[in-house]
Write an enzyme that holds these catalytic residues in place. Structure first.
Site, PDB file in Angstrom:
ATOM      1  N   ASN A  36      27.360  -9.115 -24.939  1.00  0.00           N
ATOM      2  CA  ASN A  36      28.682  -7.856 -25.523  1.00  0.00           C
ATOM      3  C   ASN A  36      27.935  -7.443 -25.705  1.00  0.00           C
ATOM      4  O   ASN A  36      27.150  -7.201 -27.155  1.00  0.00           O
ATOM      5  CB  ASN A  36      29.654  -9.252 -26.187  1.00  0.00           C
ATOM      6  CG  ASN A  36      30.116 -10.048 -25.557  1.00  0.00           C
ATOM      7  OD1 ASN A  36      31.076 -10.359 -24.752  1.00  0.00           O
ATOM      8  ND2 ASN A  36      29.743 -11.200 -25.508  1.00  0.00           N
ATOM      9  N   ASP A  61      26.660 -14.635 -25.808  1.00  0.00           N
ATOM     10  CA  ASP A  61      27.309 -16.521 -25.689  1.00  0.00           C
ATOM     11  C   ASP A  61      26.514 -17.523 -25.079  1.00  0.00           C
ATOM     12  O   ASP A  61      26.426 -17.286 -23.900  1.00  0.00           O
ATOM     13  CB  ASP A  61      29.210 -16.065 -24.773  1.00  0.00           C
ATOM     14  CG  ASP A  61      29.887 -15.071 -25.964  1.00  0.00           C
ATOM     15  OD1 ASP A  61      29.546 -15.308 -26.948  1.00  0.00           O
ATOM     16  OD2 ASP A  61      30.356 -14.255 -25.252  1.00  0.00           O
ATOM     17  N   GLY A  86      34.050  -7.368 -31.266  1.00  0.00           N
ATOM     18  CA  GLY A  86      35.607  -7.013 -31.390  1.00  0.00           C
ATOM     19  C   GLY A  86      35.330  -6.906 -33.116  1.00  0.00           C
ATOM     20  O   GLY A  86      33.566  -8.207 -33.090  1.00  0.00           O
ATOM     21  N   TYR A 139      42.151 -14.720 -29.893  1.00  0.00           N
ATOM     22  CA  TYR A 139      42.306 -13.698 -30.229  1.00  0.00           C
ATOM     23  C   TYR A 139      43.543 -13.724 -31.319  1.00  0.00           C
ATOM     24  O   TYR A 139      44.476 -12.088 -31.761  1.00  0.00           O
ATOM     25  CB  TYR A 139      43.352 -12.064 -29.500  1.00  0.00           C
ATOM     26  CG  TYR A 139      41.402 -11.814 -29.011  1.00  0.00           C
ATOM     27  CD1 TYR A 139      40.505 -11.056 -29.825  1.00  0.00           C
ATOM     28  CD2 TYR A 139      41.097 -11.407 -28.020  1.00  0.00           C
ATOM     29  CE1 TYR A 139      39.299 -10.303 -29.218  1.00  0.00           C
ATOM     30  CE2 TYR A 139      39.982 -10.943 -27.061  1.00  0.00           C
ATOM     31  CZ  TYR A 139      39.215 -10.640 -28.050  1.00  0.00           C
ATOM     32  OH  TYR A 139      38.097  -9.648 -27.510  1.00  0.00           O
ATOM     33  N   GLU A 197      41.868  -5.481 -22.254  1.00  0.00           N
ATOM     34  CA  GLU A 197      41.401  -5.112 -23.728  1.00  0.00           C
ATOM     35  C   GLU A 197      41.298  -3.694 -24.927  1.00  0.00           C
ATOM     36  O   GLU A 197      41.279  -3.930 -26.016  1.00  0.00           O
ATOM     37  CB  GLU A 197      40.044  -5.777 -23.807  1.00  0.00           C
ATOM     38  CG  GLU A 197      39.567  -6.331 -23.047  1.00  0.00           C
ATOM     39  CD  GLU A 197      37.884  -6.445 -22.780  1.00  0.00           C
ATOM     40  OE1 GLU A 197      36.971  -6.662 -23.793  1.00  0.00           O
ATOM     41  OE2 GLU A 197      37.697  -6.326 -21.525  1.00  0.00           O
ATOM     42  N   SER A 219      36.216 -10.629 -23.247  1.00  0.00           N
ATOM     43  CA  SER A 219      37.287 -10.951 -24.255  1.00  0.00           C
ATOM     44  C   SER A 219      38.201 -12.065 -22.790  1.00  0.00           C
ATOM     45  O   SER A 219      39.014 -12.464 -23.241  1.00  0.00           O
ATOM     46  CB  SER A 219      38.273  -9.832 -24.214  1.00  0.00           C
ATOM     47  OG  SER A 219      37.996  -9.357 -26.042  1.00  0.00           O
ATOM     48  N   ARG A 261      26.237  -9.191 -29.174  1.00  0.00           N
ATOM     49  CA  ARG A 261      27.068 -11.016 -28.842  1.00  0.00           C
ATOM     50  C   ARG A 261      26.094 -11.604 -28.272  1.00  0.00           C
ATOM     51  O   ARG A 261      27.129 -11.174 -26.956  1.00  0.00           O
ATOM     52  CB  ARG A 261      28.140 -11.298 -29.782  1.00  0.00           C
ATOM     53  CG  ARG A 261      28.480 -12.452 -30.949  1.00  0.00           C
ATOM     54  CD  ARG A 261      30.230 -12.587 -30.928  1.00  0.00           C
ATOM     55  NE  ARG A 261      30.590 -12.675 -29.835  1.00  0.00           N
ATOM     56  CZ  ARG A 261      31.431 -12.562 -29.311  1.00  0.00           C
ATOM     57  NH1 ARG A 261      32.049 -11.020 -29.924  1.00  0.00           N
ATOM     58  NH2 ARG A 261      32.067 -13.286 -27.458  1.00  0.00           N
ATOM     59  N   GLU A 290      26.616 -14.839 -20.743  1.00  0.00           N
ATOM     60  CA  GLU A 290      26.799 -13.298 -20.880  1.00  0.00           C
ATOM     61  C   GLU A 290      26.357 -12.416 -22.786  1.00  0.00           C
ATOM     62  O   GLU A 290      26.304 -13.377 -23.759  1.00  0.00           O
ATOM     63  CB  GLU A 290      28.252 -12.831 -21.329  1.00  0.00           C
ATOM     64  CG  GLU A 290      29.236 -13.049 -21.894  1.00  0.00           C
ATOM     65  CD  GLU A 290      30.231 -12.786 -21.327  1.00  0.00           C
ATOM     66  OE1 GLU A 290      31.130 -11.122 -21.900  1.00  0.00           O
ATOM     67  OE2 GLU A 290      31.450 -13.431 -21.026  1.00  0.00           O
TER      68      GLU A 290
END
Length: 288
Positions: free
Chosen positions: A253, A239, A257, A198, A13, A134, A237, A251
């Site tokens: 984060n 998910d 990002g 991305y 990443e 990611s 964040r 999960e």
């Protein structure tokens, strides 16, 4: 106050981290902060924090050696302030298996998980690294043979095996305990993989997500509970997959990002935070 924006790192990443870091650095410079860049590499994983002078390290690292508590522990030992969550919260959140156990204990729905390929009762399943982010290294397996191949490919990366829940992808943001709302993710390929995540134009985002009001609040609250239970700081964040009126937690984060396609800034913007507002709040909540 001198701020070192720490970016790069040594994982898959790295490029995303460099993009996040540059966006954050530009934001801080716009606001008048005395900020500069530290590109973390294998050669300076520890020395970068000893040889550079700074009052706060703004961490924009993703994955292992950055988001998993190891860099945070170095900064703690050096007595340096840094953004985001502390050692324990970062380490626990990085482990998807452990985090799912905690989520289940909080009464949050999770997908059925398996310890080994032999335990799988029904296909398809998803096999992915338990300690990477990611959307790296995700395998959707429809047969035992495919599952065995995926498990072997992820050897040494703590594979997580879980039921493949096909549904709508949601992500919910939290900023220092404040619920930021939900984005609904619509990858054009049908799978929210690394490329979809991305590459500009590969995915459509609906913010705020136009879903049932009751489910919306349940998902926001689930994200807040995870944030609080793990003792997380700054912006996080979480998910989820929404299927048949039920949201399954995937999960969390702890260092999401901050690129042009990133979701944390979209969520913050839905609550009235500009990108500069977001970076400033994160700086102000930096751990002492």
């Amino acid at each position: 106050m001198k701020v070192a924006v720490v970016m790069g790192g040594i994982t898959s990443e790295r490029e995303v981290s460099l993009r996040s870091g540059q966006a954050v650095l530009n934001s801080l410079l716009r606001q008048g902060y005395d900020a500069y860049k530290i590109d973390l590499t294998r050669e300076n994983l520890v020395s970068a924090f000893i040889e550079n002078e700074f009052d706060i390290a703004y961490l924009t690292l993703h994955g292992e050696y950055g988001e998993d508590g190891r860099v945070q522990s170095v900064l703690d030992m050096l007595g340096k302030r840094y953004t985001g969550s502390g050692v324990t919260g970062s380490a626990v959140a990085m482990d998807k298996i452990l985090t799912k156990v905690i989520a289940k204990d909080l009464g949050i729905d999770i997908a059925k998980t398996y310890s080994t390929v032999e335990e799988i009762k029904e296909y398809p399943v998803v096999i992915k690294p338990a300690k990477e982010g990611s959307s790296v290294g995700i395998y959707i397996c429809n047969t035992k043979e495919e599952a065995l191949e995926a498990y072997k490919a992820l050897e040494g990366k703590y594979p997580l095996i879980e039921e493949f829940v096909k549904g709508e992808e949601l992500t919910a943001g939290v900023l220092n305990g404040e619920k930021l709302g939900i984005v609904r993710i619509k990858p054009k390929s049908g799978v929210y993989d690394y490329e979809s995540k991305y590459t500009v134009g590969k995915t459509e985002y609906e913010c705020p997500a136009q879903i049932d009001e009751k489910i919306y609040e349940e998902v926001c609250e689930a994200a807040r509970k995870i944030h609080e239970k793990l003792g997380l700081t700054g912006v996080t964040r979480s998910d989820f997959i929404l299927r048949d009126g039920k949201a399954y937690f995937l999960e969390v984060n702890t260092c999401p990002g901050m690129t042009e396609t990133s979701l944390a800034p979209k969520l913050a913007a839905s609550k009235g935070y500009s990108f500069d507002d977001l970076t400033r709040v994160i700086i102000e909540s930096a751990k002492a």
